[in-house]
Write an enzyme that holds these catalytic residues in place. Structure first.
Site, PDB file in Angstrom:
ATOM      1  N   GLY A   8       0.841  -1.200   0.000  1.00 40.81           N
ATOM      2  CA  GLY A   8       0.000   0.000   0.000  1.00 40.81           C
ATOM      3  C   GLY A   8       0.870   1.241   0.000  1.00 40.81           C
ATOM      4  O   GLY A   8       1.410   1.596  -1.045  1.00 40.81           O
TER       5      GLY A   8
ATOM      6  N   HIS B 219       3.801  -6.820 -11.234  1.00 41.63           N
ATOM      7  CA  HIS B 219       4.047  -6.387  -9.856  1.00 41.63           C
ATOM      8  C   HIS B 219       3.566  -7.373  -8.793  1.00 41.63           C
ATOM      9  O   HIS B 219       4.225  -7.548  -7.773  1.00 41.63           O
ATOM     10  CB  HIS B 219       3.352  -5.033  -9.639  1.00 41.63           C
ATOM     11  CG  HIS B 219       3.529  -4.460  -8.275  1.00 41.63           C
ATOM     12  ND1 HIS B 219       4.760  -4.059  -7.781  1.00 41.63           N
ATOM     13  CD2 HIS B 219       2.620  -4.223  -7.278  1.00 41.63           C
ATOM     14  CE1 HIS B 219       4.603  -3.587  -6.560  1.00 41.63           C
ATOM     15  NE2 HIS B 219       3.324  -3.670  -6.222  1.00 41.63           N
TER      16      HIS B 219
HETATM   17  C1  LIG Z   1       2.319   1.905  -4.740  1.00 40.74           C
HETATM   18  N1  LIG Z   1       1.811   0.856  -3.873  1.00 40.74           N
HETATM   19  C2  LIG Z   1       2.284  -0.425  -4.185  1.00 40.74           C
HETATM   20  C3  LIG Z   1       1.871  -1.393  -3.106  1.00 40.74           C
HETATM   21  O1  LIG Z   1       2.419  -1.370  -2.019  1.00 40.74           O
HETATM   22  C4  LIG Z   1       0.768  -2.295  -3.403  1.00 40.74           C
HETATM   23  N2  LIG Z   1       0.335  -2.630  -4.585  1.00 40.74           N
HETATM   24  N3  LIG Z   1      -0.704  -3.498  -4.381  1.00 40.74           N
HETATM   25  C5  LIG Z   1      -0.857  -3.645  -3.093  1.00 40.74           C
HETATM   26  C6  LIG Z   1      -1.896  -4.512  -2.449  1.00 40.74           C
HETATM   27  C7  LIG Z   1      -1.632  -5.973  -2.827  1.00 40.74           C
HETATM   28  C8  LIG Z   1      -1.839  -4.401  -0.926  1.00 40.74           C
HETATM   29  C9  LIG Z   1      -3.273  -4.112  -2.937  1.00 40.74           C
HETATM   30  O2  LIG Z   1       0.046  -2.917  -2.430  1.00 40.74           O
END
Ligand SMILES: CNCC(=O)c1nnc(C(C)(C)C)o1
Length: 314
Positions: free
Chosen positions: A41, A293
């Site tokens: 997040g 990602h």
């Molecule tokens: C820029 N934020 C990237 C991150 O931490 C992230 N991307 N997806 C998530 C969840 C799996 C927690 C939704 O966290």
């Protein structure tokens, strides 16, 4: 491959400030090798599938919902919510659970927090397993939220732009900050949903409608978007690039570390994982050729489990 889903044998809360109470849970082997899972997040919260990266016959698996996230309360609260508050919370939980040292596992923001925690308390860390490296540099935030990933996902980008008038599109993080903190609930939810959908759309190599649907959960989207945006407008409460500085990384170069990075990660591009490897040559870096990602890309989850299996007896 991932381990079978299991249920926690213990759940609890820990009051960490006058405002914040955190939810945590423990699963796996009661006298096992302790590991703490740091979610992404920030503001993303944990879920049952996060337990499946660890052998339940070997690990005492601790999941923690960070301030304002998941089942922690108050939901989406931005007061007393900084990187260094979260680092302090992890230490408070470690002490409460009477754990001397533990393995640390984190992806995306979870990798950010893992690095911040390890650099603050290197003596408490047995190993680091990091995925989709994110260090909140201005260049990283610009790529994902202003001008970069937008060229690869122009369709989803159009939806991310929709709540913001042309006149405010020069600084989208600030424009979203105004709406995510609006007094009007409809404005907040509309912005939170669009912000969250952008991330869910772009998290996998192949767009996953089920993943995108998470953004329709208004409690999740509100916490995820508000807390992420709060950290980003504050640069993670760090110097730009602080977690990659030699003086910072030298504190952790003795710690067994595996980095797993998707080649086509557009949320946290491989450039940051590569920069970390350059200052942390002892770390093992895997760049997964057919992944984006998400930790649940097959090539990523396979290497993450291989890493936790490798560290299970440390
Ligand atoms: C820029 N934020 C990237 C991150 O931490 C992230 N991307 N997806 C998530 C969840 C799996 C927690 C939704 O966290």
């Amino acid at each position: 491959m991932l381990y079978q889903p299991i249920e926690p044998y213990e759940t609890g809360t820990i009051k960490v400030s006058d405002i914040h109470t955190l939810y945590y849970e423990i699963s796996g082997k009661k006298d096992g090798n302790p590991v703490v899972f740091l979610h992404g997040g920030p503001g993303g919260g944990t879920n049952a599938s996060d337990r499946t990266f660890f052998n339940p016959d070997k690990y005492k698996i601790v999941l923690l919902d960070q301030r304002g996230a998941g089942n922690s309360t108050p939901s989406a609260c931005l007061e007393e919510n900084t990187t260094w508050d979260l680092v302090s919370d992890i230490e408070k939980l470690r002490a409460k659970l009477d754990i001397e040292k533990w393995h640390v596992f984190g992806g995306s923001w979870g990798s950010t927090l893992s690095l911040a925690y390890a650099q603050s308390h290197p003596d408490r860390i047995k190993s680091l397993v990091l995925r989709g490296i994110f260090t909140l540099r201005k260049s990283e935030l610009r790529f994902f939220y202003q001008d970069g990933a937008s060229h690869i996902f122009p369709d989803a980008w159009e939806e991310y732009l929709a709540p913001i008038p042309e006149s405010e599109r020069e600084d989208l993080i600030s424009a979203y900050h105004k709406r995510l903190n609006s007094d009007d609930e409809d404005t907040r939810i509309k912005a939170a949903t669009a912000w969250s959908k952008w991330e869910m759309w772009t998290s996998k190599l192949h767009v996953d409608p089920v993943h995108i649907a998470h953004a329709d959960d208004s409690k999740f989207a509100n916490a995820f978007a508000r807390i992420e945006n709060h950290y980003f407008v504050n640069g993670g409460f760090m110097r730009d690039g602080q977690l990659l500085e030699k003086q910072s990384v030298d504190k952790i170069r003795h710690i067994p570390t595996v980095i797993v990075q998707g080649r086509y990660d557009v949320v946290c591009p491989a450039t940051t994982a590569y920069a970390l490897k350059k200052v942390f040559p002892e770390a093992t870096l895997h760049i997964v050729p057919d992944a984006g990602h998400s930790a649940r890309e097959p090539g990523i989850s396979k290497l993450l489990v291989e890493a936790t299996d490798k560290f299970a007896d440390l």
